[in-house]
Design an enzyme around this catalytic site. Sequence first.
Site, short mmCIF file in Angstrom:
data_model
loop_
_atom_site.label_atom_id
_atom_site.label_comp_id
_atom_site.label_asym_id
_atom_site.label_seq_id
_atom_site.Cartn_x
_atom_site.Cartn_y
_atom_site.Cartn_z
N MET A 47 2.78 0.39 2.78
CA MET A 47 3.65 -0.44 2.57
C MET A 47 3.77 -1.71 1.53
O MET A 47 3.47 -2.82 1.77
CB MET A 47 3.22 -0.91 4.26
CG MET A 47 2.64 -0.18 5.48
SD MET A 47 3.02 -0.84 7.57
CE MET A 47 1.03 -1.79 7.09
N TYR A 72 1.67 -4.35 -1.35
CA TYR A 72 0.62 -4.48 -1.93
C TYR A 72 -1.19 -3.00 -2.61
O TYR A 72 -1.66 -3.58 -2.25
CB TYR A 72 -0.09 -5.13 -1.31
CG TYR A 72 -1.13 -6.44 -1.70
CD1 TYR A 72 0.07 -7.37 -2.17
CD2 TYR A 72 -2.24 -6.60 -1.12
CE1 TYR A 72 -1.28 -8.97 -2.86
CE2 TYR A 72 -3.12 -7.63 -2.14
CZ TYR A 72 -2.14 -8.75 -2.58
OH TYR A 72 -3.06 -10.14 -2.78
N HIS A 130 -4.91 3.58 -2.55
CA HIS A 130 -3.54 3.78 -2.30
C HIS A 130 -2.69 4.86 -4.27
O HIS A 130 -2.68 6.13 -4.03
CB HIS A 130 -2.24 2.82 -3.08
CG HIS A 130 -1.67 2.25 -1.70
ND1 HIS A 130 -2.30 1.02 -1.27
CD2 HIS A 130 -1.56 2.41 -0.48
CE1 HIS A 130 -2.27 0.30 -0.46
NE2 HIS A 130 -1.46 0.76 0.43
N ASP A 140 -7.45 5.80 7.64
CA ASP A 140 -6.54 5.68 8.99
C ASP A 140 -6.86 6.56 9.60
O ASP A 140 -5.62 7.61 10.11
CB ASP A 140 -5.34 5.17 8.74
CG ASP A 140 -4.98 3.65 8.00
OD1 ASP A 140 -5.75 2.57 8.47
OD2 ASP A 140 -4.79 3.84 6.81
N SER A 147 -8.61 -1.55 1.58
CA SER A 147 -7.88 -2.29 2.42
C SER A 147 -6.59 -3.37 2.56
O SER A 147 -7.30 -4.44 1.73
CB SER A 147 -7.59 -2.40 4.16
OG SER A 147 -6.35 -3.04 5.16
O1 PAF Z 1 -1.09 3.07 6.41
C1 PAF Z 1 0.32 2.23 6.30
O2 PAF Z 1 0.53 1.82 5.25
C2 PAF Z 1 1.90 2.55 7.27
O3 PAF Z 1 1.26 2.87 9.20
C3 PAF Z 1 2.69 4.03 6.82
C4 PAF Z 1 1.85 5.27 6.97
C5 PAF Z 1 3.12 3.98 5.70
C6 PAF Z 1 3.82 3.53 7.58
O4 PAF Z 1 4.18 2.64 7.82
#
Ligand code: PAF
Length: 282
Positions: free
Chosen positions: A30, A32, A37, A150, A185
């Site tokens: 999502m 940012y 990431h 997550d 996060s």
């Molecule tokens: O973990 C996230 O950033 C979101 O839940 C995802 C997997 C991109 C789905 O929108």
Amino acid sequence: MKIIETVREMQSVADAMRSAGHTIALVPTMGYLHEAHLELMRVGKRHANKLIISIFVNPTQFGPSEDYERYPRDPEGDLEKARSVGVDIVFMPPVEEMYPEGFQTTVKVEKLTQHLCGLSRPGHFDGVTTVVCKLFNITKPHIAIFGQKDYQQLAVISRMAMDLNMDIQIIGVPTVREADGLAMSSRNAYLTQEQRPSALSLKKSLELADEMLRKGETDAKAIVRAVEALIKEHPFTEIDYVSICDPVTLEDMDRIDQEALLALAVKVGHTRLIDNQILKRK
Ligand code: PAF
């Protein structure tokens, strides 16, 4: 690095990559973007020779009183970071491209979503599985990478992929932490300097649980009580849940015989943080 905003172009580029014999990894995000990431992307690059990331703040996974509008966004910074790790394609659709008028389909995983975050965020996982399913159909990956921070999301998506016979390998990557132990996060950006020590109570409580288990405590309720007490000592905190549960079904456990999942969700000020750890009896 190519930036694509439409479903039609993304699907035709993915088809061309597949026809040319490439292996595609997808990292859905999502935006940012932060170091965690980038770690997912590095893992993607190790497993495939074409790396697609998606950047889409998905409205359907936010509840009406949640932070969709104020969710942090930095598209320029994100593109720079994606370039730095060698992403091939960034799929960045506008909301109307993903949810055009008339959209009315939901992908729902029944049981795994009835625990942990599913209880306090009704509908959240339906939004996640629906958008991830769409992203899979649009980017056509062989492999998709998600963070273990997550945990429930990873479990729910793995279940969806299995139940719907999706020909995609789902890979979970261990949680990446800040130097002080806070799980990375995008929402950490909301924390004030004063709240930061309270945010660290999550990591401290995972360590406390580990230590209790190491000293022989196997009663899940006793560990949960100790963890809750530790978190409550910290100002600004409001516990959503502290759960010791089965790592596969996410159902509560009374006794830790072999492996268990300790999962936490705590609000620090207005910021909802989650963390988790597998507890293992030695
Ligand atoms: O973990 C996230 O950033 C979101 O839940 C995802 C997997 C991109 C789905 O929108």
